[in-house]
Design a protein around this motif. Sequence first.
Motif, PDB file in Angstrom:
ATOM      1  N   THR A 195       0.823  -1.209   0.000  1.00 23.20           N
ATOM      2  CA  THR A 195       0.000   0.000   0.000  1.00 23.20           C
ATOM      3  C   THR A 195       0.854   1.255   0.000  1.00 23.20           C
ATOM      4  N   GLY A 196       1.923   1.237   0.790  1.00 18.27           N
ATOM      5  CA  GLY A 196       2.815   2.399   0.816  1.00 18.27           C
ATOM      6  C   GLY A 196       3.430   2.683  -0.537  1.00 18.27           C
ATOM      7  N   TRP A 197       3.934   1.639  -1.200  1.00 18.98           N
ATOM      8  CA  TRP A 197       4.520   1.832  -2.521  1.00 18.98           C
ATOM      9  C   TRP A 197       3.456   2.162  -3.564  1.00 18.98           C
ATOM     10  N   TRP A 198       2.279   1.566  -3.434  1.00 18.83           N
ATOM     11  CA  TRP A 198       1.207   1.842  -4.392  1.00 18.83           C
ATOM     12  C   TRP A 198       0.799   3.314  -4.339  1.00 18.83           C
ATOM     13  N   ILE A 199       0.708   3.872  -3.147  1.00 20.51           N
ATOM     14  CA  ILE A 199       0.347   5.290  -2.996  1.00 20.51           C
ATOM     15  C   ILE A 199       1.392   6.181  -3.662  1.00 20.51           C
ATOM     16  N   MET A 200       2.677   5.856  -3.457  1.00 24.70           N
ATOM     17  CA  MET A 200       3.734   6.690  -4.037  1.00 24.70           C
ATOM     18  C   MET A 200       3.805   6.531  -5.549  1.00 24.70           C
ATOM     19  N   ILE A 201       3.615   5.324  -6.050  1.00 29.24           N
ATOM     20  CA  ILE A 201       3.604   5.111  -7.507  1.00 29.24           C
ATOM     21  C   ILE A 201       2.424   5.836  -8.127  1.00 29.24           C
ATOM     22  N   ASP A 202       1.272   5.796  -7.467  1.00 23.17           N
ATOM     23  CA  ASP A 202       0.091   6.502  -7.960  1.00 23.17           C
ATOM     24  C   ASP A 202       0.333   8.010  -8.006  1.00 23.17           C
ATOM     25  N   ALA A 203       0.964   8.542  -6.970  1.00 24.84           N
ATOM     26  CA  ALA A 203       1.275   9.975  -6.963  1.00 24.84           C
ATOM     27  C   ALA A 203       2.267  10.330  -8.064  1.00 24.84           C
ATOM     28  N   ALA A 204       3.247   9.442  -8.314  1.00 30.01           N
ATOM     29  CA  ALA A 204       4.232   9.712  -9.371  1.00 30.01           C
ATOM     30  C   ALA A 204       3.597   9.679 -10.749  1.00 30.01           C
ATOM     31  N   VAL A 205       2.602   8.822 -10.939  1.00 32.77           N
ATOM     32  CA  VAL A 205       1.922   8.749 -12.233  1.00 32.77           C
ATOM     33  C   VAL A 205       0.958   9.925 -12.400  1.00 32.77           C
ATOM     34  N   THR A 206       0.311  10.299 -11.309  1.00 35.13           N
ATOM     35  CA  THR A 206      -0.643  11.415 -11.360  1.00 35.13           C
ATOM     36  C   THR A 206       0.062  12.756 -11.566  1.00 35.13           C
ATOM     37  N   THR A 208       5.595  15.390 -13.653  1.00 36.00           N
ATOM     38  CA  THR A 208       6.676  16.353 -13.897  1.00 36.00           C
ATOM     39  C   THR A 208       7.325  16.791 -12.593  1.00 36.00           C
ATOM     40  N   GLN A 209       8.540  17.283 -12.728  1.00 41.15           N
ATOM     41  CA  GLN A 209       9.298  17.768 -11.573  1.00 41.15           C
ATOM     42  C   GLN A 209       8.604  18.947 -10.911  1.00 41.15           C
ATOM     43  N   ALA A 210       7.925  19.770 -11.689  1.00 35.24           N
ATOM     44  CA  ALA A 210       7.237  20.935 -11.137  1.00 35.24           C
ATOM     45  C   ALA A 210       6.028  20.536 -10.294  1.00 35.24           C
ATOM     46  N   GLU A 211       5.368  19.463 -10.676  1.00 34.55           N
ATOM     47  CA  GLU A 211       4.187  19.015  -9.933  1.00 34.55           C
ATOM     48  C   GLU A 211       4.557  18.250  -8.662  1.00 34.55           C
ATOM     49  N   MET A 212       5.552  17.386  -8.768  1.00 32.54           N
ATOM     50  CA  MET A 212       6.013  16.620  -7.606  1.00 32.54           C
ATOM     51  C   MET A 212       7.512  16.407  -7.730  1.00 32.54           C
ATOM     52  N   ASN A 213       8.240  16.845  -6.735  1.00 31.01           N
ATOM     53  CA  ASN A 213       9.692  16.731  -6.739  1.00 31.01           C
ATOM     54  C   ASN A 213      10.079  15.254  -6.709  1.00 31.01           C
ATOM     55  N   HIS A 214      10.944  14.835  -7.629  1.00 36.94           N
ATOM     56  CA  HIS A 214      11.336  13.431  -7.705  1.00 36.94           C
ATOM     57  C   HIS A 214      12.198  12.994  -6.517  1.00 36.94           C
ATOM     58  N   ALA A 215      12.737  13.930  -5.786  1.00 38.89           N
ATOM     59  CA  ALA A 215      13.528  13.600  -4.600  1.00 38.89           C
ATOM     60  C   ALA A 215      12.661  13.010  -3.488  1.00 38.89           C
ATOM     61  N   PHE A 216      11.354  13.168  -3.600  1.00 41.24           N
ATOM     62  CA  PHE A 216      10.461  12.605  -2.587  1.00 41.24           C
ATOM     63  C   PHE A 216      10.513  11.078  -2.552  1.00 41.24           C
ATOM     64  N   HIS A 217      10.985  10.460  -3.627  1.00 40.27           N
ATOM     65  CA  HIS A 217      11.092   8.999  -3.668  1.00 40.27           C
ATOM     66  C   HIS A 217      12.217   8.481  -2.777  1.00 40.27           C
ATOM     67  N   THR A 218      13.132   9.357  -2.389  1.00 41.66           N
ATOM     68  CA  THR A 218      14.284   8.953  -1.590  1.00 41.66           C
ATOM     69  C   THR A 218      13.864   8.355  -0.252  1.00 41.66           C
ATOM     70  N   CYS A 219      12.875   8.940   0.388  1.00 47.38           N
ATOM     71  CA  CYS A 219      12.417   8.434   1.693  1.00 47.38           C
ATOM     72  C   CYS A 219      11.916   6.998   1.581  1.00 47.38           C
ATOM     73  N   GLY A 220      11.142   6.707   0.561  1.00 41.50           N
ATOM     74  CA  GLY A 220      10.631   5.354   0.371  1.00 41.50           C
ATOM     75  C   GLY A 220      11.722   4.349   0.061  1.00 41.50           C
ATOM     76  N   VAL A 221      12.715   4.772  -0.710  1.00 38.43           N
ATOM     77  CA  VAL A 221      13.829   3.882  -1.034  1.00 38.43           C
ATOM     78  C   VAL A 221      14.619   3.541   0.225  1.00 38.43           C
ATOM     79  N   PHE A 222      14.935   4.558   1.036  1.00 38.08           N
ATOM     80  CA  PHE A 222      15.661   4.304   2.282  1.00 38.08           C
ATOM     81  C   PHE A 222      14.824   3.472   3.254  1.00 38.08           C
ATOM     82  N   SER A 223      13.527   3.701   3.289  1.00 35.56           N
ATOM     83  CA  SER A 223      12.665   2.886   4.150  1.00 35.56           C
ATOM     84  C   SER A 223      12.657   1.437   3.696  1.00 35.56           C
TER      85      SER A 223
END
Length: 127
Positions: free
Chosen positions: A36-47, A50-65
């Motif tokens: 569910t955690g990854w699904w929410i983040m993948i959904d946000a990345a697809v929605t 672009t970098q302006a809409e959602m910073n791609h650095a936000f994926h770093t937290c999930g990767v480290f987790s």
Amino acid sequence: MAGFLDNFRWPECECIDWGERRNAVASIVAGVLFFTGWWIMIDAAVTYPTQAEMNHAFHTCGVFSTIAFFMINAVSNGQVRGDTYGEGCLGRTEKEVAPGLAVFFQNAFIFFSTLIYKFGRTEDLWG
């Protein structure tokens, strides 16, 4: 921190016997939460692609987790508590904790230096 929840007991329910199914239930619940955690983040990345809409650095937290999830589960609870250690080559030690601390701090400092070197620099000055 080991043993923090050792004395915690779920309320007894006589309709379900958790004894033999505890590992299966815990694995399924953990898998659903992880998915569910990854699904929410993948959904946000697809929605917001672009970098302006959602910073791609936000994926770093999930990767480290995710890396932390695998690292934490790679060590058994018995090893954390010290139950699996006996006398011998890898047995318990009485006073010699300095080598273990040295290895820990070496890796901690290398890890933090890697993060600082990677994310603390700017590439604008290279041009």
